[in-house]
Scaffold this motif. Sequence first.
Motif, short mmCIF file in Angstrom:
data_model
loop_
_atom_site.label_atom_id
_atom_site.label_comp_id
_atom_site.label_asym_id
_atom_site.label_seq_id
_atom_site.Cartn_x
_atom_site.Cartn_y
_atom_site.Cartn_z
N PRO A 25 0.79 -1.23 0.00
CA PRO A 25 0.00 0.00 0.00
C PRO A 25 0.83 1.28 0.00
CG PRO A 25 -0.04 -1.02 2.15
CD PRO A 25 0.63 -1.98 1.25
N SER A 26 2.11 1.19 0.36
CA SER A 26 2.86 2.43 0.48
C SER A 26 3.87 2.64 -0.63
CB SER A 26 3.56 2.48 1.84
OG SER A 26 4.59 1.55 1.86
N ALA A 27 3.77 1.84 -1.71
CA ALA A 27 4.67 2.06 -2.84
C ALA A 27 3.83 2.24 -4.09
CB ALA A 27 5.61 0.87 -3.00
N THR A 28 4.30 3.07 -5.01
CA THR A 28 3.53 3.24 -6.24
C THR A 28 3.62 1.97 -7.08
OG1 THR A 28 5.41 4.12 -7.41
CG2 THR A 28 4.00 5.71 -6.32
N LEU A 29 2.65 1.78 -7.95
CA LEU A 29 2.64 0.58 -8.77
C LEU A 29 3.87 0.53 -9.68
CD1 LEU A 29 -1.12 0.27 -9.69
CD2 LEU A 29 0.14 -0.79 -7.86
N GLY A 30 4.34 1.72 -10.08
CA GLY A 30 5.53 1.76 -10.92
C GLY A 30 6.74 1.15 -10.23
N GLU A 31 6.91 1.48 -8.94
CA GLU A 31 8.03 0.90 -8.18
C GLU A 31 7.87 -0.60 -8.08
OE1 GLU A 31 8.44 2.77 -4.32
OE2 GLU A 31 7.77 4.66 -5.19
N GLN A 32 6.61 -1.04 -7.89
CA GLN A 32 6.41 -2.46 -7.65
C GLN A 32 6.62 -3.30 -8.88
OE1 GLN A 32 3.21 -3.53 -5.02
NE2 GLN A 32 2.84 -1.40 -4.56
N ILE A 33 6.22 -2.76 -10.04
CA ILE A 33 6.44 -3.57 -11.25
C ILE A 33 7.92 -3.52 -11.62
CG2 ILE A 33 5.97 -1.80 -13.01
CD1 ILE A 33 4.41 -3.93 -14.53
N GLY A 34 8.57 -2.40 -11.28
CA GLY A 34 10.01 -2.28 -11.58
C GLY A 34 10.82 -3.35 -10.88
N GLU A 35 10.39 -3.71 -9.67
CA GLU A 35 11.08 -4.74 -8.91
C GLU A 35 11.01 -6.11 -9.57
OE1 GLU A 35 10.39 -3.60 -4.29
OE2 GLU A 35 9.13 -5.06 -5.24
N SER A 36 9.89 -6.33 -10.28
CA SER A 36 9.69 -7.66 -10.85
C SER A 36 10.47 -7.88 -12.14
CB SER A 36 8.21 -7.88 -11.16
OG SER A 36 7.46 -7.76 -10.00
N ILE A 37 10.99 -6.79 -12.70
CA ILE A 37 11.72 -6.93 -13.96
C ILE A 37 13.14 -7.38 -13.63
CG2 ILE A 37 12.54 -5.74 -16.02
CD1 ILE A 37 10.25 -3.74 -15.59
N PRO A 38 13.53 -8.58 -14.04
CA PRO A 38 14.89 -9.03 -13.73
C PRO A 38 15.93 -8.22 -14.51
CG PRO A 38 13.76 -10.65 -15.06
CD PRO A 38 12.76 -9.60 -14.77
N ASP A 39 17.11 -8.09 -13.92
CA ASP A 39 18.17 -7.30 -14.56
C ASP A 39 18.55 -7.85 -15.92
OD1 ASP A 39 18.27 -5.50 -12.55
OD2 ASP A 39 19.86 -6.54 -11.45
N SER A 40 18.36 -9.18 -16.08
CA SER A 40 18.79 -9.78 -17.34
C SER A 40 17.97 -9.27 -18.52
CB SER A 40 18.68 -11.30 -17.24
OG SER A 40 17.39 -11.65 -16.84
N MET A 41 16.78 -8.71 -18.24
CA MET A 41 15.96 -8.22 -19.35
C MET A 41 16.39 -6.84 -19.84
SD MET A 41 12.16 -9.38 -18.40
CE MET A 41 11.42 -8.64 -19.84
N LEU A 42 17.19 -6.16 -19.05
CA LEU A 42 17.65 -4.84 -19.47
C LEU A 42 18.92 -5.00 -20.28
CD1 LEU A 42 17.32 -3.24 -15.95
CD2 LEU A 42 15.64 -3.21 -17.76
N ASP A 43 19.02 -4.27 -21.41
CA ASP A 43 20.28 -4.39 -22.15
C ASP A 43 21.34 -3.57 -21.44
OD1 ASP A 43 19.21 -2.00 -22.67
OD2 ASP A 43 19.01 -2.26 -24.83
N LYS A 44 22.56 -3.89 -21.76
CA LYS A 44 23.67 -3.25 -21.05
C LYS A 44 23.64 -1.74 -21.27
CE LYS A 44 25.58 -7.06 -19.63
NZ LYS A 44 24.21 -7.66 -19.64
#
Lengths: 343, 331
Positions: free
Chosen positions: B104-123
Amino acid sequence: MLIYLGRRLNLLVITLLILCIASYILAFLVPGDPLINLSGNPSPSADQSAQLRLMYALDQGYVAGFWQYLKLTLAGNWGLSLTSQNPVFQDILQFLPASLELSFYAMLISLLVGLPLGIMAGLKHRKFADMGILSVSLMGFSVPVFWLALLLILIFALQWGMLPISGRLSLLYEVPHQSGFMLIDILLADISDKSAVLNDAIRHLVLPTLSLSIVTSALVIRLTRRSVINVMSSDYIKAAYAKGLSHAQVFWRHGMKNALLPIMPQLAMQFTVLLTNAMIIEVIFSWPGIGEWLIQAIYQRDFPAIRGGMLAVSSLVVIFTIAVDIIIRLIYPLSKRQFHAQV
Amino acid sequence: MPLLDIKNLTLEIDTALGWVKALDKINLSIDSKEVRALVGESGSGKSLIVKSIVGALPDRWRVTADRMNWKGRDLLSMSDTQRRNITRNEMSVVLQNPTTTLDPSATLGEQIGESIPDSMLDKGWFWQRRAQRHTIAMQQLHKVGIRNHELCLSSYPHQLPDDVCQKFAIAMALVSDPKLLIADNPTMGMETTTKIQVLRLLAKLNKTRGLSILFVSHDLLAISAMADTMTVLYCGQTVESGRMSQIKRRPLHPYTQALLDSAPSFRRDLPPKAALSCLEGTIPTLQHLPIGCRLGPRCPRAQKDCVKMPAVRRIHDHHYACHFPLHRDKP
């Protein structure tokens, strides 16, 4: 947000007004002539008496009288003390910072001790550490403050002679009164041997602060522990674990904020408990604060001082509570749903 | 080899009356690219199965299983870190009731950001990662049918309607591109149109990306269209499992029969004001579980033998646990 701010300011103004009304009524309820109780002049001459009656508008009914009283109170004219004949408002300004300083340090220490221990107990729910911390806090919670203070004096001051028994500063030193907060005053003052004076002031602070903060720490521990337990067993923490976050990530990102923010008002409330306890402590340690001053006033039936002291302390508590409320509102998103003040 | 293989999963809960088996010898397996439905009435322990698979149960509860394997590796005996890696990268879960499962105390943007594994981001440099996460989150929200992504990402859960939160929870589960999606009642509280949209998305992901789905629900109509196989649960026991078409055509367990009958039917020849078929009584509480087959007291075919737990029997890949199944003659 504006509606919210308006509501809180409204609450503040009305509460302060009620306090003023109560203090005005007090002047008529306590024994003695209301004129003497209001002005603090013990034996006014006929001339002075007429002048004071005019000043307090005593002959024009209670409403006009209260209006006049309100104006004088806001202007800082709170009457004279019956015993010392000093202006009450000046006295309060001089003594209140000493109490505030004591309560502030005690609060700081109880938070520094209580929050980590409470969080630890909450995370280790039903384990040995939890039980240990809980029982120690129960002990701290149940000890009467004055008894604890006397015990501390007996052990640390009398038996071991490590710390001074009473007072705020050794008689050897003289620090000019500026802000009223001793440590700040020492740092500001232009005196030789600053570090020795500072050392002495801190040694005087240790025992009162300790005896005050033990009870509050116990309360803080219990509050924090309960909140952490509730949050850690909630669904969103389980969901965060299910997302594959580590313990540390779950705790710091989701647990901490949700556990600590809702109990902030309750933690802030402890400050007012602390202030009342501080009055008892001040008497025991001869700490020149508002508590000791007020209790002396009560002993001597110094009604203008009692009235002023009551008004000052209660206004301080009200202002502090509402200020904390507004700050929490700014930083805790979930509180944005509530419009009405909560007690 | 099945993706997830669970054999004799038992979950015991510490209550005031001693340890109670909330789940009793559950068997469940999911092959890759399979959509398995897990069906049962409320209180039958569906959500508990989901939570014990992802390890989101209180420490005090005892989970035991003969086998609980993820791609051949035992989930129960592996270390926390390994298990977390699996739940982070390969498995995703949509828990029931998004209003309480979102912080309840974090925005949805922060919460979905956590679920994205680092491997999906390009270098890239670390300051570019934030923008990348944002883009990925945005695309995923569009896929589940949230159009106003900016509002959604900057809001707190209590500021959005429940069905948007529900869709967001699905988006959050799918964003890490998992092999298996465990969806606990994912279409709860949605309108029919959005429900169809979400089900279609899941079906599409199953076809195109080979996503396996464990679909937990009591909405038989929604499930029957997309599931390949089905496991029926009653009161913490698996009563029947097998291919969807087979079970629908010829259920072997009396409970499955009752469950299928209880779904509202829209046949033409239905007489007006016909009674809806259902079993007598309600599901027993955890404190008053019957011994043996837990359906016993409510079962129309129950006999003396039912106080003993029936063994799991098998006809091809159709499993059932009943002493007196429907294909045998009336006893």
